[in-house]
Design an enzyme around this catalytic site. Structure first.
Site, PDB file in Angstrom:
ATOM      1  N   THR A  18      33.050  27.459   8.497  1.00 15.62           N
ATOM      2  CA  THR A  18      31.705  27.937   8.191  1.00 15.62           C
ATOM      3  C   THR A  18      31.778  29.346   7.638  1.00 15.62           C
ATOM      4  O   THR A  18      32.741  30.088   7.887  1.00 15.62           O
ATOM      5  CB  THR A  18      30.815  27.980   9.444  1.00 15.62           C
ATOM      6  OG1 THR A  18      31.375  28.909  10.383  1.00 15.62           O
ATOM      7  CG2 THR A  18      30.656  26.619  10.063  1.00 15.62           C
ATOM      8  N   ASP A  19      30.753  29.725   6.897  1.00 13.49           N
ATOM      9  CA  ASP A  19      30.543  31.134   6.662  1.00 13.49           C
ATOM     10  C   ASP A  19      30.204  31.746   8.016  1.00 13.49           C
ATOM     11  O   ASP A  19      29.804  31.053   8.955  1.00 13.49           O
ATOM     12  CB  ASP A  19      29.404  31.346   5.654  1.00 13.49           C
ATOM     13  CG  ASP A  19      29.482  32.697   4.954  1.00 13.49           C
ATOM     14  OD1 ASP A  19      30.171  33.599   5.477  1.00 13.49           O
ATOM     15  OD2 ASP A  19      28.863  32.858   3.891  1.00 13.49           O
ATOM     16  N   TRP A  20      30.350  33.063   8.130  1.00 15.64           N
ATOM     17  CA  TRP A  20      30.228  33.709   9.438  1.00 15.64           C
ATOM     18  C   TRP A  20      28.809  33.532  10.002  1.00 15.64           C
ATOM     19  O   TRP A  20      27.836  33.982   9.409  1.00 15.64           O
ATOM     20  CB  TRP A  20      30.599  35.175   9.304  1.00 15.64           C
ATOM     21  CG  TRP A  20      32.057  35.436   9.564  1.00 15.64           C
ATOM     22  CD1 TRP A  20      32.557  36.409  10.390  1.00 15.64           C
ATOM     23  CD2 TRP A  20      33.203  34.740   9.038  1.00 15.64           C
ATOM     24  NE1 TRP A  20      33.947  36.340  10.399  1.00 15.64           N
ATOM     25  CE2 TRP A  20      34.363  35.327   9.585  1.00 15.64           C
ATOM     26  CE3 TRP A  20      33.351  33.660   8.174  1.00 15.64           C
ATOM     27  CZ2 TRP A  20      35.649  34.887   9.295  1.00 15.64           C
ATOM     28  CZ3 TRP A  20      34.638  33.214   7.873  1.00 15.64           C
ATOM     29  CH2 TRP A  20      35.762  33.812   8.426  1.00 15.64           C
TER      30      TRP A  20
END
Length: 818
Positions: free
Chosen positions: A304-306
């Site tokens: 995932t993106d953060w």
């Protein structure tokens, strides 16, 4: 043994197995910091995962069989990053890890010899902290040209060399995986992160990204393509729901990723924050499994993106929502970054009660472990902390030289070779050049060469009165900026154009009397977390327009020339003022050697060869996406209402030049445009066959007909039959940049068209179809400057590839048609 495990955990050291393949009874030791400890298994035998003679599948299956349920769930979460509420902390926190400033780590399992892999930001260069807790030494990284600038080179080999240099810094500073490149499509000029991305065209984006990834990964470190997919705006990026047709997704927004995946096999893909047709990208099985893995053959890790999978950062802090870990993991999103305590608890509960299957968990853990096995930390690489920054600075300068694009050059204003007469340099950005954008795309570099410094280095004489007048003004701006940053908590919420000095006309008249040429630099910056705005950003400010008028009036009255330099990360309005000046250099944000590179072009030491990777419209409203940028609505998450942004991609496949050319909307500067100090002819176009049979080779001669050595970019556009499917007037299908051609020299360029280049996506049959009929091949030096054309025929409709039915719309979408 426990003591040894604690040592492993604290130092994040790689466990190195000393194997003796010919003596199975030789004891197996753990080596930490050069010291041998006791036999790991107490019986002198290797577990299968430790035996490098076995296949990777056998080793992965074995190590997963030895892991506990909690260890498996831990592996699916990152180790966190400091400063985020509820995030699983890294041991010793990020600023005391072996690479301070890293974006995060994967979870270690010391008892099995599994270390943490270090993940770092860095589209324009490795992004780490220049300071470390155990030394006074400063660890700088090289700032390279931003993504848009790299795409402007249209030079895959050059971009690969940039990737090699960045990858070397990743390796020598002890990191393992670079969270780059970003290759989302530049759908709209106002996207604040466009500088990190490559183009409005998926072919340019995909090819440049593949070159970058191949360069990075040639060092034995990983690259991560992001943000998958359709992260085309920063406004409410956590929760924005984007309504996009399957065809537009596949032909425009996924195509660049497809090219990069197939041509470079990056170690990782980062899923996007946004939702697509009502579902978070990180939870879409059709996106992450059906398309990415089954159709494209991707073998790596999806992360995932953060803090991806949440409606907004505010909801994370207030703990109103938790990402749906079951849906994310089942969809094929292996690694949740940076790792939240709430996610860990949810993961364990779902695993123990059967909602998250053992099969899915084991599969996703294996993908992460496969990445770990390939990493530098697993092989105990002795990183130096001393990459060759001097050599990399030259690579950055070379890339900047080819990125700079000449938009205007009336009466051969450039190159300017009069070194004895003073040059008057105006504009605050001339004295404080933007090397790159803000946010995760920034780089902690040792220096940035300003335009003034670059001109001095090149031997130009500068008008001292003008230079001296900017000194107090720049000091005042810095003091005001420092105050605003302090009041704002250190993080800007928006970047605005810096106001220019307010001087009377006499000031510019004096400068024109004592200088041979006037140069104006106009700058723009933007970054992660916010989008640009129309007024005083995309459009020039009142003070900038006044500066152009005053300098032009003064210098033209003396029969002297004026050059404007655009030090920007994205598109700005040019149509209203471009005729007032004699030359325009679009220099982008070209890294720490920017001033030297610009001076190279101004002086003619280097002939500009950059070409636009996007369209510059006359007016912002001419852009097809302008009327569908952001709309506020209320939607429901977990039964609770929250404000979310809804965006309908009603332009469909008509993005960028596909729209401008098809609907005959005149741009200020078209896609693929760029001038040179020399001239080229394009002739003798030949097709290998006129009836398509799987592939066609197109050859064309390019000759330098001018007086200076230079490079030209050949662009192949295809105009396809559109009886059954609506099609753009033409689409880019291949490109090539010549070598440096000397005056009078000719190069034969080969370009290729394959079956997939003929195909468009048919939603009704879930397949890529090439329609029967006549295909026109156009060879040009821009999308509007076509030099040669020919055609071939396809006898019958052809199903090129079948696909999964995916991305069902959540609303009715009224798409633009020809």
């Amino acid at each position: 043994m426990k003591k040894n495990i604690i040592i492993l955990s604290l130092v994040f050291s790689i466990v190195q197995f000393n194997l003796n393949a010919q003596h199975s009874n030789t004891p197996l030791y753990i080596t930490v910091a050069g010291k041998k400890f006791v036999d790991l298994n107490k019986n002198g035998k290797l577990d299968k995962y430790e035996d490098t003679r076995l296949s990777i599948d056998v080793r992965l299956n074995n190590i997963v069989s030895l892991m506990t349920s909690e260890e498996k769930c831990n592996m699916l979460l990152g180790m966190g990053m400091s400063g985020y509420n509820g995030v699983i902390p890294i041991v010793g926190f990020v600023d005391k890890s072996k690479v301070p400033g890293s974006a995060g780590l994967t979870y270690p399992i010391p008892r099995l010899g599994i270390p943490s892999v270090v993940l770092c930001d860095g589209p324009a260069g490795l992004r780490i902290s220049p300071k470390r807790f155990d030394t006074d030494k400063t660890f700088y990284c090289t700032a390279f040209p931003v993504g848009t600038a790299l795409a402007s080179t249209w030079n895959e080999e050059l971009v690969k060399n940039v990737g090699k240099s960045i990858g070397n810094e990743v390796k020598e500073y002890g990191a393992d995986v670079l969270l780059a490149p970003g290759l989302n499509i530049q759908r709209n000029p106002l996207c604040g992160r466009n500088f990190e991305y490559y183009s409005e065209d998926p072919l340019v984006s995909g090819k440049i990204a593949a070159a970058y990834v191949n360069g990075v990964q040639s060092n034995g470190v990983g690259s991560t393509v992001k943000h998958f997919a359709a992260n085309n705006q920063e406004t409410n990026r956590f929760g924005v729901n984007e309504h996009i047709s399957e065809r537009a997704l596949r032909e425009i927004y996924l195509k660049s990723f497809e090219i990069a995946i197939k041509e470079s096999q990056p170690w990782a893909v980062m899923s996007a924050y946004n939702s697509i047709n009502g579902e978070f990208a990180s939870a879409r099985k059709d996106l992450l499994t059906d398309v990415l893995r089954s159709e494209w053959g991707f073998k790596g890790v999806v992360m995932t993106d953060w803090l991806g999978g949440y409606p907004s950062y505010k909801d994370i802090v207030n703990k109103k929502f938790s990402s749906d870990v079951v849906k994310q993991e089942t969809a094929g999103n292996d690694l949740l970054m940076p790792g939240m305590n709430s996610q860990k608890n949810a993961m364990l509960d779902a695993f123990n009660n059967g909602k998250l299957s053992r099969e899915i968990v084991d599969q996703n853990v294996k993908r992460i472990l496969n990445l770990v096995f390939k990493s530098q930390v697993f092989t105990d690489y002795k990183y130096s902390n001393s990459p060759d920054l001097k050599a990399h600075a030259q690579v950055s300068r070379n890339a900047a030289n080819e990125a700079i694009t000449l938009l205007r050059n009336n009466s051969q204003t450039l190159p300017y070779t009069t070194f004895s007469a003073p040059v008057a340099v105006f504009g605050v950005t001339s004295y404080n050049l933007y090397a790159g954008g803000t946010g995760s795309g920034d780089v902690n570099k040792a220096y940035v060469v300003s335009l003034i410094e670059g001109l001095n280095n090149a031997g130009f004489q500068l008008n001292k009165e003008v230079v001296d007048s900017y000194t107090p003004y720049l000091l005042k701006l810095k003091q005001e900026s420092d105050l605003k940053t302090k009041e704002g908590g250190g993080m800007p919420t928006q970047c605005f154009a810096i106001p220019e000095m307010d001087e009377d006309q006499d000031y510019y008249n004096r400068a024109a009397s004592t200088s041979q040429i006037g140069i104006i630099t106009l700058g723009r910056n933007s970054g992660e977390g916010f989008d640009r705005v129309l007024e005083n950003d995309y459009n020039l400010t009142i003070s900038e327009l006044k500066l152009i008028d005053q300098v032009s009036n003064a210098f033209h009255a003396k029969g002297k020339k004026v050059v404007v330099i655009l030090n920007v990360g994205g598109v700005v309005e040019t149509a209203s003022w471009k005729d007032k000046v004699d030359a325009i250099l679009l220099t982008w944000q070209v890294g720490q050697e920017g001033g030297n590179a610009i001076a190279d072009i101004l002086s003619g030491k280097v002939n500009p060869s950059g070409k636009l990777p996007m369209t510059f419209p006359v007016n912002y409203t001419d852009h097809a996406s302008a009327k569908n940028w952001v709309i506020n609505t209320k939607v429901s998450f977990d039964g609770k209402d929250t404000t979310q942004q809804q965006v309908s991609y009603e332009e469909g496949i008509y993005v960028g030049y596909r729209y401008f050319n098809t609907f005959k909307v005149k741009p200020s500067y078209e896609f693929g445009y760029g001038l040179s100090y020399t001239d080229f002819s394009v002739s003798n176009m030949q097709l290998s066959n006129k009836a398509f049979a799987g592939k066609i080779t197109v050859t064309v001669d390019v000759k330098n007909t001018g007086k200076l050595a230079g490079k030209e970019v050949l662009q192949l556009y295809l105009s396809a039959p559109s009886k059954e499917l609506d099609k753009p007037a033409e689409e880019l299908k291949a490109f090539a940049k010549t070598k440096l051609l000397q005056p009078g020299e000719t190069q034969k360029v080969k370009l290729f068209i394959d079956e997939r280049d003929l195909a468009s996506y048919d939603e009704k049959t879930s397949s890529w179809i090439a329609e029967a009929g006549i295909y026109k091949v156009l060879i040009g030096t821009s999308s509007l400057n076509i030099k040669q054309s020919d055609s071939f025929t396809l006898k019958a409709n052809t199903v090129v590839e079948k696909a999964h039915k995916s991305f069902a719309l959540d609303i009715k979408l009224d798409e633009l048609k020809k």
